[in-house]
Design an enzyme around this catalytic site. Structure first.
Site, PDB file in Angstrom:
ATOM      1  N   SER A   1      51.040  38.827  46.367  1.00  0.00           N
ATOM      2  CA  SER A   1      51.639  40.166  46.345  1.00  0.00           C
ATOM      3  C   SER A   1      51.377  40.916  47.652  1.00  0.00           C
ATOM      4  O   SER A   1      51.990  41.957  47.896  1.00  0.00           O
ATOM      5  CB  SER A   1      51.106  40.975  45.160  1.00  0.00           C
ATOM      6  OG  SER A   1      49.728  41.249  45.302  1.00  0.00           O
ATOM      7  N   HIS A   2      50.466  40.428  48.478  1.00  0.00           N
ATOM      8  CA  HIS A   2      50.184  41.101  49.753  1.00  0.00           C
ATOM      9  C   HIS A   2      50.189  40.112  50.918  1.00  0.00           C
ATOM     10  O   HIS A   2      49.490  40.293  51.905  1.00  0.00           O
ATOM     11  CB  HIS A   2      48.883  41.906  49.656  1.00  0.00           C
ATOM     12  CG  HIS A   2      49.069  43.102  48.780  1.00  0.00           C
ATOM     13  ND1 HIS A   2      49.058  43.004  47.403  1.00  0.00           N
ATOM     14  CD2 HIS A   2      49.356  44.393  49.069  1.00  0.00           C
ATOM     15  CE1 HIS A   2      49.298  44.194  46.878  1.00  0.00           C
ATOM     16  NE2 HIS A   2      49.492  45.061  47.862  1.00  0.00           N
TER      17      HIS A   2
ATOM     18  N   GLU B   1      52.850  42.702  42.347  1.00  0.00           N
ATOM     19  CA  GLU B   1      52.930  41.627  41.345  1.00  0.00           C
ATOM     20  C   GLU B   1      54.176  41.806  40.480  1.00  0.00           C
ATOM     21  O   GLU B   1      54.868  40.841  40.146  1.00  0.00           O
ATOM     22  CB  GLU B   1      51.699  41.659  40.431  1.00  0.00           C
ATOM     23  CG  GLU B   1      50.532  40.839  40.887  1.00  0.00           C
ATOM     24  CD  GLU B   1      50.865  39.375  41.146  1.00  0.00           C
ATOM     25  OE1 GLU B   1      51.649  38.770  40.388  1.00  0.00           O
ATOM     26  OE2 GLU B   1      50.338  38.840  42.128  1.00  0.00           O
TER      27      GLU B   1
HETATM   28  P1  NDP Z   1      43.916  41.545  40.225  1.00  0.00           P
HETATM   29  O1  NDP Z   1      44.066  42.243  38.937  1.00  0.00           O
HETATM   30  O2  NDP Z   1      44.477  40.196  40.383  1.00  0.00           O
HETATM   31  O3  NDP Z   1      42.347  41.550  40.560  1.00  0.00           O
HETATM   32  C1  NDP Z   1      41.948  41.123  41.769  1.00  0.00           C
HETATM   33  C2  NDP Z   1      40.437  41.086  41.896  1.00  0.00           C
HETATM   34  O4  NDP Z   1      39.790  40.625  40.705  1.00  0.00           O
HETATM   35  C3  NDP Z   1      40.104  40.079  42.952  1.00  0.00           C
HETATM   36  O5  NDP Z   1      38.919  40.461  43.584  1.00  0.00           O
HETATM   37  C4  NDP Z   1      39.998  38.814  42.133  1.00  0.00           C
HETATM   38  O6  NDP Z   1      39.344  37.760  42.803  1.00  0.00           O
HETATM   39  C5  NDP Z   1      39.234  39.311  40.945  1.00  0.00           C
HETATM   40  N1  NDP Z   1      39.433  38.488  39.762  1.00  0.00           N
HETATM   41  C6  NDP Z   1      40.604  38.166  39.181  1.00  0.00           C
HETATM   42  N2  NDP Z   1      40.391  37.395  38.098  1.00  0.00           N
HETATM   43  C7  NDP Z   1      39.059  37.235  37.991  1.00  0.00           C
HETATM   44  C8  NDP Z   1      38.213  36.541  37.098  1.00  0.00           C
HETATM   45  N3  NDP Z   1      38.702  35.857  36.054  1.00  0.00           N
HETATM   46  N4  NDP Z   1      36.881  36.574  37.289  1.00  0.00           N
HETATM   47  C9  NDP Z   1      36.366  37.261  38.335  1.00  0.00           C
HETATM   48  N5  NDP Z   1      37.121  37.936  39.227  1.00  0.00           N
HETATM   49  C10 NDP Z   1      38.435  37.928  39.054  1.00  0.00           C
HETATM   50  O7  NDP Z   1      44.489  42.387  41.452  1.00  0.00           O
HETATM   51  P2  NDP Z   1      45.510  43.585  41.496  1.00  0.00           P
HETATM   52  O8  NDP Z   1      46.848  43.119  41.067  1.00  0.00           O
HETATM   53  O9  NDP Z   1      44.945  44.763  40.815  1.00  0.00           O
HETATM   54  O10 NDP Z   1      45.493  43.885  43.089  1.00  0.00           O
HETATM   55  C11 NDP Z   1      45.897  42.873  43.998  1.00  0.00           C
HETATM   56  C12 NDP Z   1      45.818  43.373  45.404  1.00  0.00           C
HETATM   57  O11 NDP Z   1      46.718  44.449  45.591  1.00  0.00           O
HETATM   58  C13 NDP Z   1      44.462  43.893  45.884  1.00  0.00           C
HETATM   59  O12 NDP Z   1      44.113  43.126  47.021  1.00  0.00           O
HETATM   60  C14 NDP Z   1      44.717  45.332  46.275  1.00  0.00           C
HETATM   61  O13 NDP Z   1      44.011  45.791  47.425  1.00  0.00           O
HETATM   62  C15 NDP Z   1      46.195  45.310  46.558  1.00  0.00           C
HETATM   63  N6  NDP Z   1      46.758  46.653  46.408  1.00  0.00           N
HETATM   64  C16 NDP Z   1      46.966  47.415  47.536  1.00  0.00           C
HETATM   65  C17 NDP Z   1      47.450  48.689  47.402  1.00  0.00           C
HETATM   66  C18 NDP Z   1      47.621  49.577  48.595  1.00  0.00           C
HETATM   67  O14 NDP Z   1      47.983  50.728  48.419  1.00  0.00           O
HETATM   68  N7  NDP Z   1      47.396  49.145  49.802  1.00  0.00           N
HETATM   69  C19 NDP Z   1      47.783  49.261  46.102  1.00  0.00           C
HETATM   70  C20 NDP Z   1      47.475  48.388  44.993  1.00  0.00           C
HETATM   71  C21 NDP Z   1      47.003  47.121  45.155  1.00  0.00           C
HETATM   72  P3  NDP Z   1      40.275  36.542  43.390  1.00  0.00           P
HETATM   73  O15 NDP Z   1      41.080  37.155  44.511  1.00  0.00           O
HETATM   74  O16 NDP Z   1      39.309  35.512  43.840  1.00  0.00           O
HETATM   75  O17 NDP Z   1      41.142  36.094  42.251  1.00  0.00           O
HETATM   76  O1  PYC Z   2      51.063  46.423  45.204  1.00  0.00           O
HETATM   77  O2  PYC Z   2      50.685  48.359  44.271  1.00  0.00           O
HETATM   78  C1  PYC Z   2      50.874  47.646  45.260  1.00  0.00           C
HETATM   79  C2  PYC Z   2      50.874  48.278  46.593  1.00  0.00           C
HETATM   80  C3  PYC Z   2      51.114  49.571  46.887  1.00  0.00           C
HETATM   81  C4  PYC Z   2      50.996  49.698  48.262  1.00  0.00           C
HETATM   82  C5  PYC Z   2      50.720  48.471  48.757  1.00  0.00           C
HETATM   83  N1  PYC Z   2      50.621  47.617  47.717  1.00  0.00           N
END
Ligand code: NDP
Ligand code: PYC
Length: 350
Positions: free
Chosen positions: A47-48, A188
């Site tokens: 997703s990123h 996602e």
């Molecule tokens: P997830 O719900 O997939 O959670 C990700 C985190 O949880 C990771 O550190 C992952 O490790 C860990 N994890 C997942 N499953 C397990 C498990 N079974 N046991 C232990 N740890 C686990 O991620 P999101 O969808 O919430 O977010 C994904 C990305 O989106 C992030 O990197 C976030 O920074 C980015 N994002 C950025 C935004 C922005 O504004 N710039 C806004 C929102 C999100 P692993 O990677 O090893 O699976």
């Molecule tokens: O996946 O929610 C997201 C997000 C927002 C800004 C960058 N990533």
């Protein structure tokens, strides 16, 4: 035509750089953005990863991002560094300011690194994992656009508001977690829409406030926070600490500022950096060992540490490159002003 395309990390980097430069982004800024996108893809954070290049090209096309941004590093207080990103991408501003922030953390034990007026699209772990590799602990927070309903509500209000934390480990990759305070990242849901797949229940409401598993409806409606009221409060905290506290936009303001363009969110970011050696002095070794006991106890229950999947993916990608769906690859090639003849000549597109 094959369903997927595999690129070496160098090819993925060149592709990113070419698209960004073709869209007029300045060289150093383009390098910073390409690095964070390739790192995301390398660690199979789809997703990123490369998919984000589409959003970058779009926001560059809107003319909103300052393609020649000159981040200004401000020594704000003994333990606070601010970087005015000048409406460029966050990754470039981060690179410009992180050195001074680390100096302050080494000196005071704790430093706040603030990035203002930046376009932010990336995962947060690429910003804090390198800090933990240098012995620091770190916590990063940023808002986004109003897409997420508060617990008990049905209308978009919060951003997806990620929180990331990193802790140093002597003989291992750092302990890092990084997740949205929404039940999943918006990226996602977008990837599910692109793949024609439904999303899991419990992630989103449609525009009428009804639960939905249709990603398109979810994108039109409201996403939900993780953990109900707990995620909702955490999301509020992110808005406050990485909004009003740092004199920058909350997600509602960022969405209004976007004015319907559908561009990458523009706002601020807060990164707190702790130097355990200043906190602990002679007790450093004993306490880092205590942290290791905790990690061992987690793994000892056959649970996994966050980021382990990512570190494993990194090893695979360093060996064998990154694999993306062919339609995404074609879309990325089409973003180049003059699509690469090399890619076609290499036979990747058949
Ligand atoms: P997830 O719900 O997939 O959670 C990700 C985190 O949880 C990771 O550190 C992952 O490790 C860990 N994890 C997942 N499953 C397990 C498990 N079974 N046991 C232990 N740890 C686990 O991620 P999101 O969808 O919430 O977010 C994904 C990305 O989106 C992030 O990197 C976030 O920074 C980015 N994002 C950025 C935004 C922005 O504004 N710039 C806004 C929102 C999100 P692993 O990677 O090893 O699976
Ligand atoms: O996946 O929610 C997201 C997000 C927002 C800004 C960058 N990533």
């Amino acid at each position: 035509m094959a369903e997927t395309v595999t690129l070496t990390l160098d090819e993925a980097h060149d592709l990113c750089l070419r698209v960004l430069l073709d869209h007029g982004l300045g060289g150093k800024q383009a390098e910073a953005v390409a690095a964070v996108i390739v790192a995301g893809q390398r660690d199979e954070c789809h997703s990123h990863g490369l998919y984000r290049l589409i959003g970058c090209a779009h926001v560059l096309g809107t003319g909103r991002v300052n393609k020649d941004a000159k981040p200004r590093v401000i020594d704000w207080a003994p333990s606070i560094v601010k970087v005015d990103a000048d409406f460029g991408f966050s990754s470039y501003a981060y690179n410009e300011g992180i050195g001074l922030a680390l100096e302050k953390a080494r000196c005071q034990g704790l430093a706040a690194f603030v990035i203002n007026r930046c376009y932010h699209f990336s995962a947060l772990w690429p910003e804090i994992e390198p800090l933990a590799e240098q012995g620091f602990a770190a916590l990063a927070l940023t808002p986004s656009h109003s897409w997420v309903a508060p617990a008990g509500g049905t209308r978009p209000l919060f951003g997806t508001n990620p929180i990331a934390f990193a802790w140093p480990r002597a003989d291992h990759h750092p302990f890092v977690f990084d997740f949205a305070t929404s039940a999943t990242a918006r990226g996602e849901i977008e990837l599910h829409r692109r793949a024609g797949k439904t999303i899991a229940p419990g992630l989103a409401l449609d525009a009428a406030g009804r639960p939905t598993v249709d990603p398109a409806e979810a994108l039109r409606g409201a996403m939900l926070t993780f953990g109900g009221h707990k995620g909702s409060a955490m999301s509020t905290m992110v808005e406050l600490l990485a909004g009003p506290l740092i004199n920058d936009m909350i997600s509602m303001e960022s969405k209004a500022f976007d004015d319907g363009l559908g561009a990458i969110p523009c706002h601020g970011e807060l990164i707190l950096i702790f130097d355990p050696s200043v906190f602990l002095g002679d007790a450093l070794g004993k306490n880092l060992a205590c942290a290791e006991t905790l990690f061992d106890a987690i793994i000892g229950q056959d649970a996994r540490l966050p980021s382990q999947r990512r570190y494993d993916a990194r090893l695979r990608s360093l060996r064998a490159g990154v694999t993306i769906p062919t339609p995404l690859y074609e879309e990325l090639l089409a973003l180049m002003k003059a699509p690469s003849e090399n890619a076609r000549a290499s036979g990747r597109l058949g």
